[in-house]
Design a protein around this motif. Structure first.
Motif, short mmCIF file in Angstrom:
data_model
loop_
_atom_site.label_atom_id
_atom_site.label_comp_id
_atom_site.label_asym_id
_atom_site.label_seq_id
_atom_site.Cartn_x
_atom_site.Cartn_y
_atom_site.Cartn_z
N ASP A 212 -20.25 -3.08 -1.06
CA ASP A 212 -19.88 -2.20 -2.18
C ASP A 212 -18.52 -2.63 -2.73
OD1 ASP A 212 -19.46 -0.19 -3.98
OD2 ASP A 212 -19.52 1.46 -2.53
N ILE A 213 -18.53 -3.62 -3.61
CA ILE A 213 -17.28 -4.17 -4.14
C ILE A 213 -16.58 -3.14 -5.03
CG2 ILE A 213 -16.27 -5.99 -5.56
CD1 ILE A 213 -18.51 -7.82 -4.64
N ALA A 214 -17.32 -2.40 -5.83
CA ALA A 214 -16.73 -1.39 -6.70
C ALA A 214 -16.01 -0.32 -5.86
CB ALA A 214 -17.79 -0.75 -7.58
N GLY A 215 -16.62 0.10 -4.76
CA GLY A 215 -15.99 1.08 -3.88
C GLY A 215 -14.73 0.55 -3.24
N ILE A 216 -14.75 -0.72 -2.81
CA ILE A 216 -13.57 -1.34 -2.22
C ILE A 216 -12.42 -1.36 -3.23
CG2 ILE A 216 -12.62 -3.53 -1.38
CD1 ILE A 216 -15.35 -4.07 -0.10
N LEU A 217 -12.72 -1.75 -4.46
CA LEU A 217 -11.69 -1.78 -5.50
C LEU A 217 -11.20 -0.38 -5.85
CD1 LEU A 217 -13.11 -4.54 -7.88
CD2 LEU A 217 -11.20 -4.73 -6.28
N ALA A 218 -12.10 0.61 -5.77
CA ALA A 218 -11.70 1.99 -6.06
C ALA A 218 -10.70 2.49 -5.04
CB ALA A 218 -12.94 2.90 -6.08
N TYR A 219 -10.94 2.23 -3.75
CA TYR A 219 -9.99 2.63 -2.71
C TYR A 219 -8.70 1.84 -2.81
CZ TYR A 219 -12.26 6.14 0.16
OH TYR A 219 -12.79 7.33 0.63
N THR A 220 -8.81 0.58 -3.17
CA THR A 220 -7.60 -0.24 -3.36
C THR A 220 -6.75 0.34 -4.47
OG1 THR A 220 -8.81 -2.22 -2.65
CG2 THR A 220 -6.76 -2.55 -3.85
N PHE A 221 -7.38 0.70 -5.57
CA PHE A 221 -6.66 1.29 -6.69
C PHE A 221 -5.99 2.60 -6.28
CE2 PHE A 221 -6.91 4.54 -10.06
CZ PHE A 221 -6.00 4.00 -10.97
N ALA A 222 -6.69 3.43 -5.54
CA ALA A 222 -6.14 4.73 -5.13
C ALA A 222 -4.92 4.54 -4.23
CB ALA A 222 -7.21 5.55 -4.41
N PHE A 223 -5.03 3.64 -3.27
CA PHE A 223 -3.93 3.46 -2.32
C PHE A 223 -2.72 2.80 -2.97
CE2 PHE A 223 -1.91 2.14 1.67
CZ PHE A 223 -2.02 3.32 2.37
N VAL A 224 -2.96 1.80 -3.82
CA VAL A 224 -1.86 1.15 -4.52
C VAL A 224 -1.16 2.14 -5.44
CG1 VAL A 224 -1.30 -0.61 -6.25
CG2 VAL A 224 -2.81 -1.17 -4.34
N THR A 225 -1.92 3.05 -6.04
CA THR A 225 -1.31 4.08 -6.90
C THR A 225 -0.37 4.96 -6.09
OG1 THR A 225 -3.25 4.10 -8.35
CG2 THR A 225 -1.80 6.02 -8.42
N VAL A 226 -0.78 5.34 -4.89
CA VAL A 226 0.08 6.15 -4.02
C VAL A 226 1.37 5.40 -3.68
CG1 VAL A 226 0.28 7.22 -1.74
CG2 VAL A 226 -1.82 7.47 -3.05
N ILE A 227 1.26 4.11 -3.38
CA ILE A 227 2.44 3.31 -3.05
C ILE A 227 3.38 3.21 -4.25
CG2 ILE A 227 3.24 1.04 -2.30
CD1 ILE A 227 1.85 2.73 -0.15
N PHE A 228 2.82 3.04 -5.44
CA PHE A 228 3.64 3.01 -6.65
C PHE A 228 4.37 4.33 -6.85
CE2 PHE A 228 1.39 -0.79 -8.37
CZ PHE A 228 2.51 -1.50 -8.77
N LEU A 229 3.70 5.44 -6.57
CA LEU A 229 4.34 6.74 -6.69
C LEU A 229 5.49 6.89 -5.69
CD1 LEU A 229 1.25 9.09 -7.19
CD2 LEU A 229 2.98 8.48 -8.89
N LEU A 230 5.28 6.41 -4.46
CA LEU A 230 6.37 6.44 -3.47
C LEU A 230 7.56 5.62 -3.95
CD1 LEU A 230 4.41 6.11 -0.09
CD2 LEU A 230 5.62 8.11 -0.95
N GLU A 231 7.28 4.47 -4.53
CA GLU A 231 8.35 3.62 -5.03
C GLU A 231 9.13 4.32 -6.15
OE1 GLU A 231 10.84 0.40 -5.96
OE2 GLU A 231 9.57 0.70 -4.20
N SER A 232 8.39 4.97 -7.07
CA SER A 232 9.03 5.61 -8.22
C SER A 232 9.75 6.90 -7.84
CB SER A 232 7.96 5.91 -9.29
OG SER A 232 7.33 4.73 -9.71
N LEU A 233 9.15 7.68 -6.94
CA LEU A 233 9.69 9.01 -6.63
C LEU A 233 10.65 9.01 -5.45
CD1 LEU A 233 6.41 11.11 -7.05
CD2 LEU A 233 8.23 10.73 -8.72
N LEU A 234 10.62 7.97 -4.62
CA LEU A 234 11.46 7.96 -3.42
C LEU A 234 12.48 6.83 -3.43
CD1 LEU A 234 12.11 9.12 -0.63
CD2 LEU A 234 10.32 7.64 0.32
N PHE A 235 12.01 5.59 -3.47
CA PHE A 235 12.91 4.46 -3.27
C PHE A 235 13.85 4.23 -4.46
CE2 PHE A 235 9.64 3.29 -0.11
CZ PHE A 235 10.47 3.19 0.99
N ARG A 236 13.36 4.34 -5.67
CA ARG A 236 14.24 4.14 -6.83
C ARG A 236 15.32 5.22 -6.92
NH1 ARG A 236 10.15 1.99 -11.65
NH2 ARG A 236 9.57 0.04 -10.60
N PRO A 237 14.98 6.51 -6.74
CA PRO A 237 16.06 7.51 -6.71
C PRO A 237 17.05 7.27 -5.58
CG PRO A 237 13.96 8.59 -7.10
CD PRO A 237 13.66 7.16 -6.76
N LEU A 238 16.56 6.85 -4.40
CA LEU A 238 17.47 6.55 -3.29
C LEU A 238 18.38 5.39 -3.63
CD1 LEU A 238 15.33 6.95 -0.05
CD2 LEU A 238 17.33 8.29 -0.72
#
Length: 247
Positions: A212-238
């Motif tokens: 299920d390549i589409a499902g793999i990419l969907a989970y990849t997109f979801a997790f990378v989005t979370v990491i981007f949010l952590l970068e924007s909301l946590l590390f850049r303000p710090l």
């Protein structure tokens, strides 16, 4: 919105358009379109407990991150400030830095068992040496003149550490935290793939079995989005707080 803001998103949009066009041209299940990936994302989110699996993985990432940062900073400072200890510990650090992550994971599972403790321990053990190496270099270049001035003004050892010594390590701590997060979440996925029955890594393994390549990419997109949010909301303000503190 300024021209620079438009330019910032121009390349991702062009890549998305090219992906859609090329996937439609190939027309193969092995090369899903962005629309198919989006549909898989919505399906997993609504029907397959994506948020639950994401939450479990992020909890493992959080625990491993905290353990590795705390222990890594402590050992890194000790090795950087005490040459004799550094000389004795350096061969062990080099060994730890070069042991493959897969070996550590397998050894933890074999010795502790297929339990949560083994998973978190394996991830932390893989990250601690990297933190130690970075913090050690920072502790070596701490300005000793500032430490002497603190002694002249009769600051207590605790105040000298937190007011004079530790702020000089902030750039190294931030650098190790950033690299640590990027390394830890990747190792967590491998840990889940090999020995856990939940989490993003487990879901990726399941989708791999069904091709299920589409499902793999969907989970990849979801997790990378979370990491981007952590970068924007946590590390850049710090980063901004640390920069103001050092200024």
């Amino acid at each position: 919105m300024s021209l620079s803001s438009y330019q910032r998103y121009l390349l991702p949009v062009l890549l998305l358009v090219f992906w859609q066009w090329s996937a439609a041209l190939v027309n193969s299940a092995e090369y899903p379109t962005p629309v198919q990936v989006y549909n898989a994302f919505v399906f997993e989110l609504l029907n397959e407990q994506m948020l639950s699996h994401l939450g479990i993985t992020l909890w493992r990432v959080f625990l491993s991150f905290i353990i590795s940062m705390v222990l890594g900073v402590i050992f890194g400072i000790l090795m950087g400030r005490f040459p004799r200890l550094n000389e004795l510990s350096d061969p062990l650090l080099i060994l730890a830095l070069n042991i493959p992550a897969l070996v550590t994971i397998l050894l933890c599972y074999l010795s502790i068992g297929l339990v949560e403790t083994a998973a978190v321990t394996a991830v932390a053990l893989n990250k601690i040496p990297t933190v130690v190496a970075m913090i050690r270099e920072g502790a070596r270049v701490v300005d000793n003149d500032l430490m002497d001035v603190a002694k002249v003004f009769r600051l207590s050892p605790t105040k000298r550490f937190f007011i004079v010594f530790l702020p000089q390590l902030y750039p190294y701590i931030m650098a190790s935290a950033r690299t640590g997060l990027s390394l830890i979440w990747k190792i967590v996925l491998v840990v889940e793939l090999l020995g856990r029955s939940n989490g993003v890594g487990f879901k990726l393994h399941t989708m791999f079995q069904f091709f299920d390549i589409a499902g793999i990419l969907a989970y990849t997109f979801a997790f990378v989005t979370v990491i981007f949010l952590l970068e924007s909301l946590l590390f850049r303000p710090l980063d901004k707080v640390v920069s103001r503190g050092r200024a």
